[in-house]
Scaffold this motif. Structure first.
Motif, mmCIF file in Angstrom:
data_model
loop_
_atom_site.group_PDB
_atom_site.id
_atom_site.type_symbol
_atom_site.label_atom_id
_atom_site.label_comp_id
_atom_site.label_asym_id
_atom_site.label_seq_id
_atom_site.Cartn_x
_atom_site.Cartn_y
_atom_site.Cartn_z
ATOM 1 N N LEU A 20 64.598 27.330 57.173
ATOM 2 C CA LEU A 20 65.345 26.262 56.508
ATOM 3 C C LEU A 20 66.619 26.818 55.888
ATOM 4 C CD1 LEU A 20 62.519 24.273 54.676
ATOM 5 C CD2 LEU A 20 63.831 23.523 56.667
ATOM 6 N N ALA A 21 66.472 27.918 55.173
ATOM 7 C CA ALA A 21 67.629 28.537 54.515
ATOM 8 C C ALA A 21 68.650 29.000 55.553
ATOM 9 C CB ALA A 21 67.179 29.704 53.651
ATOM 10 N N TYR A 22 68.170 29.558 56.654
ATOM 11 C CA TYR A 22 69.053 30.036 57.709
ATOM 12 C C TYR A 22 69.886 28.884 58.286
ATOM 13 C CZ TYR A 22 70.592 32.121 62.099
ATOM 14 O OH TYR A 22 71.354 32.560 63.151
ATOM 15 N N ARG A 23 69.266 27.712 58.372
ATOM 16 C CA ARG A 23 69.962 26.522 58.894
ATOM 17 C C ARG A 23 70.835 25.835 57.850
ATOM 18 N NH1 ARG A 23 64.582 24.147 61.369
ATOM 19 N NH2 ARG A 23 64.286 25.654 63.039
ATOM 20 N N GLY A 24 70.799 26.361 56.626
ATOM 21 C CA GLY A 24 71.590 25.764 55.562
ATOM 22 C C GLY A 24 70.945 24.547 54.923
ATOM 23 N N VAL A 25 69.651 24.380 55.176
ATOM 24 C CA VAL A 25 68.910 23.253 54.605
ATOM 25 C C VAL A 25 68.271 23.717 53.301
ATOM 26 C CG1 VAL A 25 66.980 21.663 54.948
ATOM 27 C CG2 VAL A 25 68.426 22.321 56.892
ATOM 28 N N HIS A 26 68.485 22.956 52.244
ATOM 29 C CA HIS A 26 67.875 23.292 50.961
ATOM 30 C C HIS A 26 66.475 22.674 50.898
ATOM 31 C CE1 HIS A 26 71.495 24.990 49.229
ATOM 32 N NE2 HIS A 26 72.162 23.979 49.743
ATOM 33 N N PRO A 27 65.449 23.515 50.771
ATOM 34 C CA PRO A 27 64.090 22.965 50.649
ATOM 35 C C PRO A 27 63.982 22.084 49.403
ATOM 36 C CG PRO A 27 64.044 25.339 50.990
ATOM 37 C CD PRO A 27 65.465 24.963 50.722
ATOM 38 N N TYR A 32 58.879 23.857 47.582
ATOM 39 C CA TYR A 32 58.672 24.999 46.695
ATOM 40 C C TYR A 32 57.278 24.934 46.064
ATOM 41 C CZ TYR A 32 63.436 26.919 46.649
ATOM 42 O OH TYR A 32 64.620 27.523 46.978
ATOM 43 N N THR A 33 56.881 23.764 45.620
ATOM 44 C CA THR A 33 55.562 23.612 44.994
ATOM 45 C C THR A 33 54.468 24.056 45.954
ATOM 46 O OG1 THR A 33 56.363 21.738 43.700
ATOM 47 C CG2 THR A 33 53.977 21.980 43.892
ATOM 48 N N ALA A 34 54.535 23.574 47.186
ATOM 49 C CA ALA A 34 53.510 23.918 48.179
ATOM 50 C C ALA A 34 53.513 25.413 48.480
ATOM 51 C CB ALA A 34 53.738 23.112 49.457
ATOM 52 N N LEU A 35 54.691 26.011 48.594
ATOM 53 C CA LEU A 35 54.770 27.437 48.895
ATOM 54 C C LEU A 35 54.254 28.284 47.732
ATOM 55 C CD1 LEU A 35 55.559 29.617 50.905
ATOM 56 C CD2 LEU A 35 57.901 29.490 50.022
ATOM 57 N N ILE A 36 54.638 27.939 46.521
ATOM 58 C CA ILE A 36 54.171 28.673 45.336
ATOM 59 C C ILE A 36 52.657 28.533 45.198
ATOM 60 C CG2 ILE A 36 54.262 28.754 42.805
ATOM 61 C CD1 ILE A 36 57.278 27.911 43.114
ATOM 62 N N LEU A 55 63.908 28.903 42.814
ATOM 63 C CA LEU A 55 64.053 27.503 42.412
ATOM 64 C C LEU A 55 64.721 27.415 41.048
ATOM 65 C CD1 LEU A 55 63.540 24.483 42.755
ATOM 66 C CD2 LEU A 55 61.234 24.855 41.856
ATOM 67 N N TRP A 56 64.302 28.257 40.119
ATOM 68 C CA TRP A 56 64.877 28.251 38.770
ATOM 69 C C TRP A 56 66.372 28.540 38.822
ATOM 70 C CZ3 TRP A 56 63.258 26.363 34.370
ATOM 71 C CH2 TRP A 56 63.946 26.695 33.196
ATOM 72 N N ASP A 57 66.763 29.470 39.693
ATOM 73 C CA ASP A 57 68.187 29.801 39.833
ATOM 74 C C ASP A 57 69.008 28.586 40.253
ATOM 75 O OD1 ASP A 57 67.713 32.397 39.068
ATOM 76 O OD2 ASP A 57 67.768 33.209 41.113
ATOM 77 N N HIS A 58 68.412 27.724 41.061
ATOM 78 C CA HIS A 58 69.110 26.486 41.442
ATOM 79 C C HIS A 58 69.368 25.605 40.213
ATOM 80 C CE1 HIS A 58 69.204 26.816 45.783
ATOM 81 N NE2 HIS A 58 67.941 27.157 45.794
ATOM 82 N N ILE A 65 70.760 21.162 42.726
ATOM 83 C CA ILE A 65 70.384 20.316 43.857
ATOM 84 C C ILE A 65 68.965 19.803 43.667
ATOM 85 C CG2 ILE A 65 69.989 20.328 46.353
ATOM 86 C CD1 ILE A 65 72.035 22.668 46.441
ATOM 87 N N LEU A 66 68.126 20.642 43.104
ATOM 88 C CA LEU A 66 66.709 20.325 42.984
ATOM 89 C C LEU A 66 66.346 20.039 41.534
ATOM 90 C CD1 LEU A 66 65.478 23.258 45.215
ATOM 91 C CD2 LEU A 66 65.684 20.865 45.885
#
Length: 133
Positions: A20-27, A32-36, A55-58, A65-66
């Motif tokens: 997702l990040a490579y494609r420039g898509v912001h999760p 993030y919840t599911a991954l964490i 996520l916090w850095d965002h 964005i999030l």
């Protein structure tokens, strides 16, 4: 990601996340919840905190964005609990209040677990009292 529960599933999830990040898509926050949560399930709480910090850095960017929500914050609290990082956990709870993110029964239960693991019994009792309000 929600149906995943093994370390192999985690590797696949991380790879998809990176794509997702490579494609420039912001999760989204729920990604993030599911991954964490998956990281925590398979005992990779440090990895979970890595994604939490991303996520916090965002949140600290000029135009976040999030949006943080109770679920992702509780997942981060669970990571702090597994690492017995009680100071970080309680700081997160303070930040949740500042950001008007609801502290629900799951958050309080996780926070009490953090306090118990850190052997700060008085704090655990105080959290129990607060949770009843």
């Amino acid at each position: 990601l929600r149906g995943c529960s093994t370390e192999s599933d985690l590797q696949d999830a991380v790879q998809r996340f990176q794509q997702l990040a490579y494609r420039g898509v912001h999760p989204e926050t729920n990604t993030y919840t599911a991954l964490i949560t998956l990281c925590n399930k398979v005992g990779k709480w440090r990895m979970a905190l890595h994604y939490w910090n991303r996520l916090w850095d965002h949140q600290t960017s000029p135009s976040p964005i999030l949006r943080l929500d109770t679920a992702v914050c509780n997942s981060a609290l669970q990571s702090y609990s597994k690492g017995v990082m009680w100071e970080d956990a309680f700081k997160l709870m303070e930040d949740m209040v500042i950001k008007s993110i609801r502290l629900n029964v799951y958050v309080y239960t996780t926070a009490m677990s953090v306090a118990n693991r850190a052997k700060i019994w008085r704090t655990a009792l105080q959290l129990s009292t607060e949770a009843r309000r």
